[in-house]
Design an enzyme around this catalytic site. Structure first.
Site, PDB file in Angstrom:
ATOM      1  N   ARG A 252      46.191  47.889 -11.853  1.00  0.00           N
ATOM      2  CA  ARG A 252      46.584  47.058 -10.709  1.00  0.00           C
ATOM      3  C   ARG A 252      45.978  45.660 -10.844  1.00  0.00           C
ATOM      4  O   ARG A 252      46.613  44.661 -10.534  1.00  0.00           O
ATOM      5  CB  ARG A 252      46.121  47.707  -9.397  1.00  0.00           C
ATOM      6  CG  ARG A 252      46.523  46.928  -8.162  1.00  0.00           C
ATOM      7  CD  ARG A 252      46.148  47.652  -6.884  1.00  0.00           C
ATOM      8  NE  ARG A 252      44.736  47.507  -6.559  1.00  0.00           N
ATOM      9  CZ  ARG A 252      44.143  48.098  -5.516  1.00  0.00           C
ATOM     10  NH1 ARG A 252      44.829  48.887  -4.720  1.00  0.00           N
ATOM     11  NH2 ARG A 252      42.871  47.912  -5.272  1.00  0.00           N
TER      12      ARG A 252
ATOM     13  N   ARG B 195      34.998  53.583   6.978  1.00  0.00           N
ATOM     14  CA  ARG B 195      34.417  53.812   5.655  1.00  0.00           C
ATOM     15  C   ARG B 195      32.958  54.224   5.717  1.00  0.00           C
ATOM     16  O   ARG B 195      32.349  54.438   4.665  1.00  0.00           O
ATOM     17  CB  ARG B 195      34.525  52.534   4.845  1.00  0.00           C
ATOM     18  CG  ARG B 195      35.667  52.561   3.815  1.00  0.00           C
ATOM     19  CD  ARG B 195      35.670  51.220   3.208  1.00  0.00           C
ATOM     20  NE  ARG B 195      36.182  51.027   1.913  1.00  0.00           N
ATOM     21  CZ  ARG B 195      37.362  50.453   1.658  1.00  0.00           C
ATOM     22  NH1 ARG B 195      38.189  50.162   2.627  1.00  0.00           N
ATOM     23  NH2 ARG B 195      37.694  50.186   0.428  1.00  0.00           N
TER      24      ARG B 195
ATOM     25  N   LYS C 160      46.410  54.474  -0.652  1.00  0.00           N
ATOM     26  CA  LYS C 160      46.442  54.296   0.809  1.00  0.00           C
ATOM     27  C   LYS C 160      47.350  53.140   1.221  1.00  0.00           C
ATOM     28  O   LYS C 160      48.118  53.269   2.166  1.00  0.00           O
ATOM     29  CB  LYS C 160      45.024  54.033   1.360  1.00  0.00           C
ATOM     30  CG  LYS C 160      44.029  55.159   1.116  1.00  0.00           C
ATOM     31  CD  LYS C 160      42.723  54.922   1.850  1.00  0.00           C
ATOM     32  CE  LYS C 160      41.955  53.694   1.391  1.00  0.00           C
ATOM     33  NZ  LYS C 160      41.497  53.763  -0.027  1.00  0.00           N
TER      34      LYS C 160
ATOM     35  N   ARG D  61      32.701  50.188  -6.748  1.00  0.00           N
ATOM     36  CA  ARG D  61      33.414  50.557  -5.511  1.00  0.00           C
ATOM     37  C   ARG D  61      33.505  52.070  -5.371  1.00  0.00           C
ATOM     38  O   ARG D  61      33.378  52.602  -4.267  1.00  0.00           O
ATOM     39  CB  ARG D  61      34.819  49.933  -5.506  1.00  0.00           C
ATOM     40  CG  ARG D  61      34.770  48.432  -5.243  1.00  0.00           C
ATOM     41  CD  ARG D  61      36.066  47.739  -5.591  1.00  0.00           C
ATOM     42  NE  ARG D  61      37.173  48.169  -4.776  1.00  0.00           N
ATOM     43  CZ  ARG D  61      38.452  48.047  -5.143  1.00  0.00           C
ATOM     44  NH1 ARG D  61      38.774  47.527  -6.317  1.00  0.00           N
ATOM     45  NH2 ARG D  61      39.394  48.449  -4.341  1.00  0.00           N
TER      46      ARG D  61
ATOM     47  N   ARG E  95      43.474  40.592  -7.767  1.00  0.00           N
ATOM     48  CA  ARG E  95      42.277  40.924  -6.975  1.00  0.00           C
ATOM     49  C   ARG E  95      41.043  40.877  -7.850  1.00  0.00           C
ATOM     50  O   ARG E  95      40.963  41.568  -8.865  1.00  0.00           O
ATOM     51  CB  ARG E  95      42.426  42.318  -6.348  1.00  0.00           C
ATOM     52  CG  ARG E  95      43.137  42.274  -5.022  1.00  0.00           C
ATOM     53  CD  ARG E  95      43.245  43.636  -4.391  1.00  0.00           C
ATOM     54  NE  ARG E  95      41.968  44.285  -4.126  1.00  0.00           N
ATOM     55  CZ  ARG E  95      41.839  45.368  -3.367  1.00  0.00           C
ATOM     56  NH1 ARG E  95      42.913  45.911  -2.818  1.00  0.00           N
ATOM     57  NH2 ARG E  95      40.661  45.902  -3.176  1.00  0.00           N
TER      58      ARG E  95
HETATM   59  P1  AMP Z   1      40.188  47.746   0.117  1.00  0.00           P
HETATM   60  O1  AMP Z   1      41.323  46.776   0.053  1.00  0.00           O
HETATM   61  O2  AMP Z   1      40.352  48.721   1.272  1.00  0.00           O
HETATM   62  O3  AMP Z   1      39.933  48.440  -1.186  1.00  0.00           O
HETATM   63  O4  AMP Z   1      38.880  46.895   0.446  1.00  0.00           O
HETATM   64  C1  AMP Z   1      38.407  45.887  -0.437  1.00  0.00           C
HETATM   65  C2  AMP Z   1      36.961  45.563  -0.094  1.00  0.00           C
HETATM   66  O5  AMP Z   1      36.873  45.093   1.267  1.00  0.00           O
HETATM   67  C3  AMP Z   1      35.996  46.741  -0.154  1.00  0.00           C
HETATM   68  O6  AMP Z   1      35.510  46.960  -1.464  1.00  0.00           O
HETATM   69  C4  AMP Z   1      34.904  46.280   0.799  1.00  0.00           C
HETATM   70  O7  AMP Z   1      34.062  45.294   0.206  1.00  0.00           O
HETATM   71  C5  AMP Z   1      35.707  45.577   1.894  1.00  0.00           C
HETATM   72  N1  AMP Z   1      36.114  46.527   2.965  1.00  0.00           N
HETATM   73  C6  AMP Z   1      37.384  46.913   3.285  1.00  0.00           C
HETATM   74  N2  AMP Z   1      37.379  47.756   4.308  1.00  0.00           N
HETATM   75  C7  AMP Z   1      36.074  47.925   4.662  1.00  0.00           C
HETATM   76  C8  AMP Z   1      35.415  48.707   5.646  1.00  0.00           C
HETATM   77  N3  AMP Z   1      36.096  49.500   6.502  1.00  0.00           N
HETATM   78  N4  AMP Z   1      34.061  48.629   5.711  1.00  0.00           N
HETATM   79  C9  AMP Z   1      33.360  47.827   4.882  1.00  0.00           C
HETATM   80  N5  AMP Z   1      33.915  47.093   3.920  1.00  0.00           N
HETATM   81  C10 AMP Z   1      35.266  47.126   3.803  1.00  0.00           C
END
Ligand code: AMP
Length: 193
Positions: free
Chosen positions: A128, A89, A14, A145, A134
Protein backbone atom coordinates in the site's frame (compact mmCIF):
# COMPACT_ATOMS: atom_id res chain seq x y z
CA UNK A 1 -29.15 4.20 16.13
CA UNK A 2 -26.85 1.30 15.27
CA UNK A 3 -23.19 1.79 16.21
CA UNK A 4 -20.49 -0.50 14.95
CA UNK A 5 -16.78 -0.74 15.75
CA UNK A 6 -14.67 -2.23 12.98
CA UNK A 7 -11.68 -3.58 14.84
CA UNK A 8 -8.39 -5.08 13.69
CA UNK A 9 -4.66 -4.52 13.25
CA UNK A 10 -3.18 -2.06 10.73
CA UNK A 11 -3.63 -3.51 7.23
CA UNK A 12 -6.59 -5.74 8.14
CA UNK A 13 -8.87 -3.91 5.69
CA UNK A 14 -10.82 -1.66 8.07
CA UNK A 15 -10.76 1.35 5.75
CA UNK A 16 -11.81 -0.57 2.62
CA UNK A 17 -14.54 -2.50 4.41
CA UNK A 18 -15.83 0.65 6.15
CA UNK A 19 -16.42 2.16 2.71
CA UNK A 20 -18.34 -0.96 1.63
CA UNK A 21 -20.41 -0.94 4.81
CA UNK A 22 -21.19 2.79 4.50
CA UNK A 23 -22.40 2.39 0.91
CA UNK A 24 -24.88 -0.37 1.87
CA UNK A 25 -25.95 0.52 5.41
CA UNK A 26 -25.60 4.33 5.25
CA UNK A 27 -23.78 4.70 8.55
CA UNK A 28 -21.63 7.73 9.30
CA UNK A 29 -17.95 6.74 8.94
CA UNK A 30 -15.56 7.99 11.62
CA UNK A 31 -11.92 7.11 10.95
CA UNK A 32 -9.54 8.64 13.47
CA UNK A 33 -6.62 7.97 11.10
CA UNK A 34 -8.34 10.00 8.33
CA UNK A 35 -9.30 12.78 10.77
CA UNK A 36 -5.71 12.97 12.03
CA UNK A 37 -4.21 12.94 8.50
CA UNK A 38 -6.54 15.82 7.63
CA UNK A 39 -5.30 17.80 10.64
CA UNK A 40 -1.70 17.07 9.58
CA UNK A 41 -2.41 18.17 6.00
CA UNK A 42 -3.95 21.45 7.24
CA UNK A 43 -1.02 21.96 9.62
CA UNK A 44 -3.33 22.70 12.57
CA UNK A 45 -1.73 22.73 16.05
CA UNK A 46 -3.38 19.33 16.71
CA UNK A 47 -1.99 18.01 13.42
CA UNK A 48 1.54 19.25 14.09
CA UNK A 49 1.47 17.52 17.51
CA UNK A 50 -0.12 14.30 16.20
CA UNK A 51 2.40 13.97 13.33
CA UNK A 52 5.25 13.44 15.80
CA UNK A 53 3.57 10.25 17.01
CA UNK A 54 2.21 9.07 13.67
CA UNK A 55 5.60 9.27 11.93
CA UNK A 56 7.04 6.98 14.60
CA UNK A 57 4.21 4.45 14.39
CA UNK A 58 3.04 5.36 17.90
CA UNK A 59 -0.49 6.05 19.06
CA UNK A 60 -1.52 9.68 19.45
CA UNK A 61 -2.45 10.51 23.10
CA UNK A 62 -5.96 9.42 24.13
CA UNK A 63 -7.27 12.89 25.04
CA UNK A 64 -6.50 14.24 21.56
CA UNK A 65 -8.35 11.43 19.80
CA UNK A 66 -11.29 11.34 22.22
CA UNK A 67 -11.86 15.10 21.75
CA UNK A 68 -11.96 14.67 17.97
CA UNK A 69 -14.48 11.82 18.19
CA UNK A 70 -16.74 13.74 20.53
CA UNK A 71 -17.10 16.68 18.15
CA UNK A 72 -17.62 14.36 15.16
CA UNK A 73 -20.50 12.58 16.96
CA UNK A 74 -22.08 15.94 17.84
CA UNK A 75 -21.85 17.13 14.23
CA UNK A 76 -23.83 14.07 13.06
CA UNK A 77 -26.57 13.79 15.66
CA UNK A 78 -29.14 12.67 13.04
CA UNK A 79 -27.04 9.81 11.65
CA UNK A 80 -28.55 6.31 11.26
CA UNK A 81 -25.55 5.20 13.27
CA UNK A 82 -21.78 5.33 13.26
CA UNK A 83 -19.03 3.06 12.08
CA UNK A 84 -15.87 3.60 14.12
CA UNK A 85 -12.74 2.68 12.15
CA UNK A 86 -9.37 2.71 13.91
CA UNK A 87 -11.03 3.77 17.17
CA UNK A 88 -11.02 2.82 20.02
CA UNK A 89 -7.37 1.76 20.10
CA UNK A 90 -6.83 1.69 23.87
CA UNK A 91 -8.99 0.57 26.79
CA UNK A 92 -9.19 4.21 27.94
CA UNK A 93 -10.61 5.15 24.52
CA UNK A 94 -13.14 2.29 24.70
CA UNK A 95 -14.33 3.44 28.12
CA UNK A 96 -14.51 7.06 26.97
CA UNK A 97 -16.55 6.04 23.91
CA UNK A 98 -19.05 4.13 26.08
CA UNK A 99 -19.47 7.21 28.27
CA UNK A 100 -19.86 9.57 25.28
CA UNK A 101 -22.51 7.35 23.70
CA UNK A 102 -24.36 6.79 26.98
CA UNK A 103 -24.55 10.55 27.36
CA UNK A 104 -26.27 10.63 23.96
CA UNK A 105 -28.63 7.77 24.94
CA UNK A 106 -27.03 5.29 22.58
CA UNK A 107 -24.33 2.57 22.73
CA UNK A 108 -21.99 0.31 20.74
CA UNK A 109 -24.13 -2.53 19.39
CA UNK A 110 -21.51 -4.68 17.69
CA UNK A 111 -17.73 -5.00 17.33
CA UNK A 112 -16.47 -6.88 14.28
CA UNK A 113 -12.85 -7.93 14.61
CA UNK A 114 -10.98 -8.65 11.37
CA UNK A 115 -8.49 -11.48 11.80
CA UNK A 116 -5.60 -11.46 9.29
CA UNK A 117 -2.31 -13.38 9.49
CA UNK A 118 0.72 -11.27 10.38
CA UNK A 119 2.84 -11.85 7.22
CA UNK A 120 -0.19 -10.82 5.14
CA UNK A 121 -0.59 -7.62 7.17
CA UNK A 122 3.01 -6.60 6.66
CA UNK A 123 2.91 -7.36 2.92
CA UNK A 124 -0.37 -5.49 2.44
CA UNK A 125 0.89 -2.38 4.26
CA UNK A 126 4.23 -2.24 2.49
CA UNK A 127 2.63 -2.63 -0.94
CA UNK A 128 0.00 0.00 0.00
CA UNK A 129 2.88 2.33 0.87
CA UNK A 130 4.12 2.17 -2.71
CA UNK A 131 0.97 3.95 -3.92
CA UNK A 132 -0.68 5.59 -0.87
CA UNK A 133 2.05 8.11 -0.23
CA UNK A 134 1.53 7.45 3.50
CA UNK A 135 4.80 8.11 5.29
CA UNK A 136 3.91 5.50 7.95
CA UNK A 137 3.61 2.62 5.44
CA UNK A 138 7.36 1.90 5.32
CA UNK A 139 8.64 -1.44 6.62
CA UNK A 140 10.29 0.16 9.66
CA UNK A 141 7.19 2.08 10.77
CA UNK A 142 4.79 -0.75 9.88
CA UNK A 143 6.61 -3.06 12.29
CA UNK A 144 6.35 -0.42 15.04
CA UNK A 145 2.64 0.06 14.34
CA UNK A 146 1.99 -3.66 14.67
CA UNK A 147 3.98 -3.75 17.92
CA UNK A 148 1.90 -0.84 19.25
CA UNK A 149 -1.23 -2.73 18.19
CA UNK A 150 -0.23 -5.81 20.21
CA UNK A 151 0.69 -3.90 23.36
CA UNK A 152 -2.10 -1.28 23.49
CA UNK A 153 -4.91 -2.13 21.07
CA UNK A 154 -5.33 -5.92 21.16
CA UNK A 155 -6.58 -5.77 24.81
CA UNK A 156 -9.55 -3.69 23.58
CA UNK A 157 -10.93 -6.89 21.98
CA UNK A 158 -11.17 -8.44 25.46
CA UNK A 159 -12.97 -5.37 26.75
CA UNK A 160 -15.71 -5.88 24.15
CA UNK A 161 -15.68 -9.65 24.58
CA UNK A 162 -16.44 -9.20 28.26
CA UNK A 163 -19.35 -6.95 27.25
CA UNK A 164 -20.63 -9.68 24.87
CA UNK A 165 -20.24 -7.51 21.77
CA UNK A 166 -17.28 -9.06 19.94
CA UNK A 167 -17.51 -11.19 16.78
CA UNK A 168 -14.38 -12.40 14.97
CA UNK A 169 -14.41 -12.29 11.16
CA UNK A 170 -11.82 -14.01 8.95
CA UNK A 171 -10.19 -11.19 6.96
CA UNK A 172 -7.79 -13.35 4.94
CA UNK A 173 -10.25 -13.75 2.04
CA UNK A 174 -10.87 -11.42 -0.92
CA UNK A 175 -12.45 -8.01 -0.27
CA UNK A 176 -15.86 -9.26 -1.51
CA UNK A 177 -15.76 -12.49 0.49
CA UNK A 178 -14.80 -10.64 3.65
CA UNK A 179 -17.55 -8.09 3.06
CA UNK A 180 -20.11 -10.94 2.85
CA UNK A 181 -18.92 -12.28 6.20
CA UNK A 182 -19.19 -8.81 7.76
CA UNK A 183 -22.65 -8.25 6.25
CA UNK A 184 -23.90 -11.56 7.66
CA UNK A 185 -23.12 -10.25 11.12
CA UNK A 186 -24.50 -6.73 10.58
CA UNK A 187 -27.75 -8.09 9.09
CA UNK A 188 -28.60 -9.59 12.47
CA UNK A 189 -29.02 -6.01 13.75
CA UNK A 190 -29.63 -3.73 10.79
CA UNK A 191 -30.94 -4.13 7.23
CA UNK A 192 -29.40 -2.33 4.25
CA UNK A 193 -30.77 1.22 3.90
P1 AMP B 1 -4.69 4.45 10.81
O1 AMP B 1 -5.01 5.21 9.56
O2 AMP B 1 -5.95 4.04 11.55
O3 AMP B 1 -3.77 3.29 10.57
O4 AMP B 1 -3.92 5.46 11.77
C1 AMP B 1 -2.68 6.03 11.41
C2 AMP B 1 -2.00 6.58 12.66
O5 AMP B 1 -2.83 7.59 13.27
C3 AMP B 1 -1.75 5.57 13.77
O6 AMP B 1 -0.55 4.86 13.57
C4 AMP B 1 -1.70 6.47 14.99
O7 AMP B 1 -0.46 7.18 15.08
C5 AMP B 1 -2.78 7.51 14.67
N1 AMP B 1 -4.11 7.07 15.17
C6 AMP B 1 -5.21 6.76 14.41
N2 AMP B 1 -6.24 6.43 15.18
C7 AMP B 1 -5.80 6.53 16.47
C8 AMP B 1 -6.40 6.29 17.73
N3 AMP B 1 -7.68 5.88 17.85
N4 AMP B 1 -5.64 6.49 18.84
C9 AMP B 1 -4.36 6.92 18.75
N5 AMP B 1 -3.73 7.13 17.60
C10 AMP B 1 -4.44 6.95 16.45
Amino acid sequence: MFNLVLFGPPGSGKGTQSENIVSIYKLEHISTGDLLRNEVKNQTPLGVEAKKYMDQGLLVPDEVVIGMISSKIDENADARGFIFDGFPRTEAQAEALDKLLEFKNTKINLVLSLIVSEPDLINRLISRGETSGRSDDTEEVVIKRIKEYHSKTAPVANYYKEHGKLEDVNGNHSINETFKLLSNQINKYLLPA
